[in-house]
Design a protein around this motif. Structure first.
Motif, PDB file in Angstrom:
ATOM      1  N   ARG A  44       1.889   8.984  -6.391  1.00  0.00           N
ATOM      2  CA  ARG A  44       2.226  10.401  -6.183  1.00  0.00           C
ATOM      3  C   ARG A  44       3.378  10.843  -7.077  1.00  0.00           C
ATOM      4  O   ARG A  44       3.368  11.954  -7.601  1.00  0.00           O
ATOM      5  N   GLN A  45       4.369   9.991  -7.258  1.00  0.00           N
ATOM      6  CA  GLN A  45       5.478  10.327  -8.146  1.00  0.00           C
ATOM      7  C   GLN A  45       4.990  10.463  -9.585  1.00  0.00           C
ATOM      8  O   GLN A  45       5.370  11.402 -10.280  1.00  0.00           O
ATOM      9  N   ALA A  99      -2.233  13.000 -16.158  1.00  0.00           N
ATOM     10  CA  ALA A  99      -2.910  11.737 -16.429  1.00  0.00           C
ATOM     11  C   ALA A  99      -3.850  11.936 -17.607  1.00  0.00           C
ATOM     12  O   ALA A  99      -4.510  12.963 -17.724  1.00  0.00           O
ATOM     13  N   HIS A 100      -3.886  10.978 -18.501  1.00  0.00           N
ATOM     14  CA  HIS A 100      -4.780  11.034 -19.652  1.00  0.00           C
ATOM     15  C   HIS A 100      -5.692   9.824 -19.628  1.00  0.00           C
ATOM     16  O   HIS A 100      -5.302   8.753 -19.170  1.00  0.00           O
ATOM     17  N   ARG A 101      -6.895  10.005 -20.151  1.00  0.00           N
ATOM     18  CA  ARG A 101      -7.826   8.877 -20.181  1.00  0.00           C
ATOM     19  C   ARG A 101      -7.304   7.820 -21.132  1.00  0.00           C
ATOM     20  O   ARG A 101      -6.668   8.130 -22.124  1.00  0.00           O
ATOM     21  N   SER A 102      -7.568   6.585 -20.794  1.00  0.00           N
ATOM     22  CA  SER A 102      -7.093   5.486 -21.619  1.00  0.00           C
ATOM     23  C   SER A 102      -8.226   4.494 -21.859  1.00  0.00           C
ATOM     24  O   SER A 102      -8.006   3.300 -21.915  1.00  0.00           O
ATOM     25  N   LEU A 136       0.835  -1.196   0.000  1.00  0.00           N
ATOM     26  CA  LEU A 136       0.000   0.000   0.000  1.00  0.00           C
ATOM     27  C   LEU A 136       0.873   1.251   0.000  1.00  0.00           C
ATOM     28  O   LEU A 136       0.670   2.160  -0.821  1.00  0.00           O
ATOM     29  N   ALA A 137       1.855   1.306   0.878  1.00  0.00           N
ATOM     30  CA  ALA A 137       2.743   2.479   0.955  1.00  0.00           C
ATOM     31  C   ALA A 137       3.497   2.664  -0.363  1.00  0.00           C
ATOM     32  O   ALA A 137       3.590   3.788  -0.877  1.00  0.00           O
ATOM     33  N   ASP A 138       4.022   1.583  -0.926  1.00  0.00           N
ATOM     34  CA  ASP A 138       4.754   1.668  -2.188  1.00  0.00           C
ATOM     35  C   ASP A 138       3.850   2.134  -3.325  1.00  0.00           C
ATOM     36  O   ASP A 138       4.254   2.944  -4.169  1.00  0.00           O
ATOM     37  N   THR A 139       2.633   1.619  -3.360  1.00  0.00           N
ATOM     38  CA  THR A 139       1.678   1.991  -4.405  1.00  0.00           C
ATOM     39  C   THR A 139       1.315   3.469  -4.308  1.00  0.00           C
ATOM     40  O   THR A 139       1.287   4.182  -5.318  1.00  0.00           O
ATOM     41  N   LEU A 140       1.051   3.941  -3.094  1.00  0.00           N
ATOM     42  CA  LEU A 140       0.719   5.356  -2.913  1.00  0.00           C
ATOM     43  C   LEU A 140       1.890   6.243  -3.311  1.00  0.00           C
ATOM     44  O   LEU A 140       1.696   7.275  -3.975  1.00  0.00           O
TER      45      LEU A 140
END
Length: 175
Positions: A143-144, A151-154, A135-139
């Motif tokens: 953020r990075q 972010a673009h829609r895909s 969870l910490a790594d994913t967050l």
């Protein structure tokens, strides 16, 4: 005045209440809902405060949190099709809720529950240190990525677009 009819009615009422309580407990257990008291709910009937974690800089609202006498157990209710096993994103959502519950109550939940409303099937997700690290790594990765680029829609699905967390501020929304 003879009190026998009143006493019989009270006994019958007590029996009916006990039967109804036993049936409710059985239904709850069959659906995988933890035993205990409902202490938090995020539904139309009752909307409790948003939980916040300073450690993870994360907010969230589990659908339910139950107190089983020792632990607070978050429960996330899903609608629609029930998969054979929960999706990774659903597992991470419950892990996030476990982290939020721990930080807000000071008591670490041993697990969280994903409950699929349509089928009544549920999955217990252990709140392990390994999952907490994921969870910490994913967050951190999210953020990075967010700070490096837009972010673009895909996708081409208007329903997915409409339920996106960025819908209200997206220049590329489909609707």
């Amino acid at each position: 005045m003879n009190g026998a009819p009143v006493l019989a009615a009270l006994v019958l009422l007590l029996v009916l209440l006990l039967v109804a309580q036993r049936q409710a407990i059985r239904r709850r257990e069959q659906r995988g809902i933890p035993s205990g008291d409902l202490v938090y709910q995020d539904t139309a009937a009752r909307l409790d405060k948003t939980l916040y974690s300073r450690r993870y800089h994360l907010t969230g609202r589990p659908d339910h949190v139950f107190w089983d006498g020792r632990f607070y157990i978050p429960v996330e209710v899903k609608t629609g099709r029930t998969p054979q096993s929960p999706y990774w994103s659903q597992i991470m959502q419950v892990i996030a809720y476990c982290a939020l519950v721990e930080e807000n109550t000071g008591i670490r939940p041993p697990y969280g529950v994903i409950l699929f409303e349509e089928s009544g099937k549920s999955f217990e997700i252990d709140f392990t240190r390994d999952y907490e690290q994921v969870l910490a790594d994913t967050l951190n990765a999210m953020r990075q990525q967010r700070s490096r680029s837009e972010a673009h829609r895909s996708h081409q699905n208007p329903r997915v677009c409409a339920s996106c967390g960025f819908f209200d501020r997206c220049d590329e929304r489909l609707l």
